[in-house]
Design a protein around this motif. Structure first.
Motif, PDB file in Angstrom:
ATOM      1  N   UNK A  80     -19.591  -9.147 112.059  1.00  0.00           N
ATOM      2  CA  UNK A  80     -20.678  -8.363 111.417  1.00  0.00           C
ATOM      3  C   UNK A  80     -20.769  -9.194 109.834  1.00  0.00           C
ATOM      4  N   UNK A  81     -19.745  -9.041 109.208  1.00  0.00           N
ATOM      5  CA  UNK A  81     -19.800  -9.706 107.836  1.00  0.00           C
ATOM      6  C   UNK A  81     -20.128 -11.052 107.882  1.00  0.00           C
ATOM      7  N   UNK A  82     -19.887 -11.611 108.788  1.00  0.00           N
ATOM      8  CA  UNK A  82     -20.444 -13.204 108.669  1.00  0.00           C
ATOM      9  C   UNK A  82     -21.443 -13.617 109.835  1.00  0.00           C
ATOM     10  N   UNK A  83     -21.471 -12.831 110.732  1.00  0.00           N
ATOM     11  CA  UNK A  83     -22.730 -13.131 111.708  1.00  0.00           C
ATOM     12  C   UNK A  83     -24.004 -12.357 111.474  1.00  0.00           C
ATOM     13  N   UNK A  84     -24.046 -11.194 110.757  1.00  0.00           N
ATOM     14  CA  UNK A  84     -25.155 -10.691 110.172  1.00  0.00           C
ATOM     15  C   UNK A  84     -25.773 -11.778 109.137  1.00  0.00           C
TER      16      UNK A  84
END
Length: 344
Positions: free
Chosen positions: A148-152
């Protein structure tokens, strides 16, 4: 096992003992080694977000999860006990037209820790197709934040926002999502990169992660500064804060044909001060959520080959039993964390 449970009706969050789940056909049981604390978790606890597909009165939170496979169900042949894995932040619904007939993104993605039990626990269930292997040299604490914190922001930067090399980009809000947006924009060659945040520490962090300039949103000359630096305005701006005032300011900093991408979640109404200018300049406002299939694998590959360093992203670790303290720290921005990690 211990698990961080949220009762939806009352928004009561507690860490308490619950039974260890057993993997069914096509499922694995993962011993959780690290789980990220996201602002979305805070929004769930505070009542700003409500699960769309949860079929129970409560849920175990946590959509950023990494660990080791502890047990496998029947029909699982590609994974073995002891494998180091990160869990995708959600999965396809399996019933919408895109799932049944088309090879396209699901129309009703179920989010881990929102629509079904997540990883704020000692053990978590996952269907085998939501697992991604991680290399031995990647710490669980860093791997956990990738889904999330990187893939979003990766999906926002490379997909929805269509950021491009040598084209100007801006990031409003340099927290858990925004700081990685800056880092990823730098990785793909966007230039110049403008970061905007009211906190001096966040602006300093933005420069460390690759921004060319970091500005205070309260600066009355902000728009003029951005226009001069970019030669006419931003090609794309990313709202990573989910704040209405941010969106209004970011739109004013767009150049002709510019795009504002809404990655930060906010329940407040979306307003555009001058919609005529938006139309005349052919600008766009685009919603963004999550990432497309394959994004986590791409990012793990970038980490493995030294293109992406996540060591600076972990602000600290907190015992699972003290999850409420981590939530409070993120809500209050105590210590200005990028990501706090729960460790069972």
């Amino acid at each position: 096992m211990l698990a961080g449970r949220l009762e939806i009706a009352s928004r009561t969050f507690t860490v308490r003992e619950v039974p260890v789940p057993e993997p069914g056909p096509g499922e694995v049981l993962v011993r959780v080694r690290a789980a990220g604390v996201c602002l979305s978790d805070v929004h769930l606890i505070d009542g700003d977000l409500t699960p769309a597909f949860l079929g129970a009165a409560e849920v175990t939170l946590g959509h950023e999860v990494a660990g080791e496979i502890d047990a496998v169900g029947s029909d699982v042949h590609e994974w073995a006990i002891g494998d180091r894995v990160v869990l995708q932040a959600g999965e396809r619904c399996g019933v919408c037209p895109n799932c049944l007939r088309f090879r396209e993104p699901c129309l009703a993605v179920r989010t881990r820790g929102v629509d079904y039990d997540g990883g704020w626990a000692e053990y978590a269930l996952a269907t085998q197709h939501t697992l991604v292997a991680i290399p031995d040299e990647l710490p669980f604490e860093q791997a956990a934040i990738v889904p999330d914190a990187v893939s979003t922001p990766w999906g926002a930067v490379t997909g929805t926002g269509r950021a491009a090399p040598a084209r100007p980009a801006g990031v409003w809000g340099v927290g858990g999502l925004g700081v990685h947006a800056v880092q990823l924009l730098r990785l793909i060659g966007a230039a110049p990169i403008v970061a905007v945040d009211p906190l001096p520490a966040a602006r300093e962090r933005a420069l460390e992660f690759g921004a060319d300039v970091a500005l205070d949103p309260a600066d009355p000359a902000l728009r003029a500064t951005v226009t001069a630096l970019t030669g006419g305005g931003l090609d794309v701006a990313f709202d990573m804060a989910g704040v209405p005032a941010v969106r209004e300011q970011a739109v004013r900093c767009l150049g002709p044909g510019g795009r504002l991408v809404l990655a930060g979640l906010a329940p407040a109404p979306l307003t555009i001060e001058n919609s005529i200018a938006l139309s005349v300049r052919r600008q766009q406002v685009l919603g963004h959520y999550g990432s497309v299939p394959g994004a986590v694998e791409q990012l793990i590959t970038l980490v493995r080959h030294g293109r992406l360093d996540l060591a600076r992203s972990v602000s600290g670790t907190v015992p699972l039993a003290d999850a409420a303290d981590a939530v409070a720290a993120l809500r209050d921005k105590t210590g200005d964390p990028v990501r706090l990690i729960l460790v069972p």
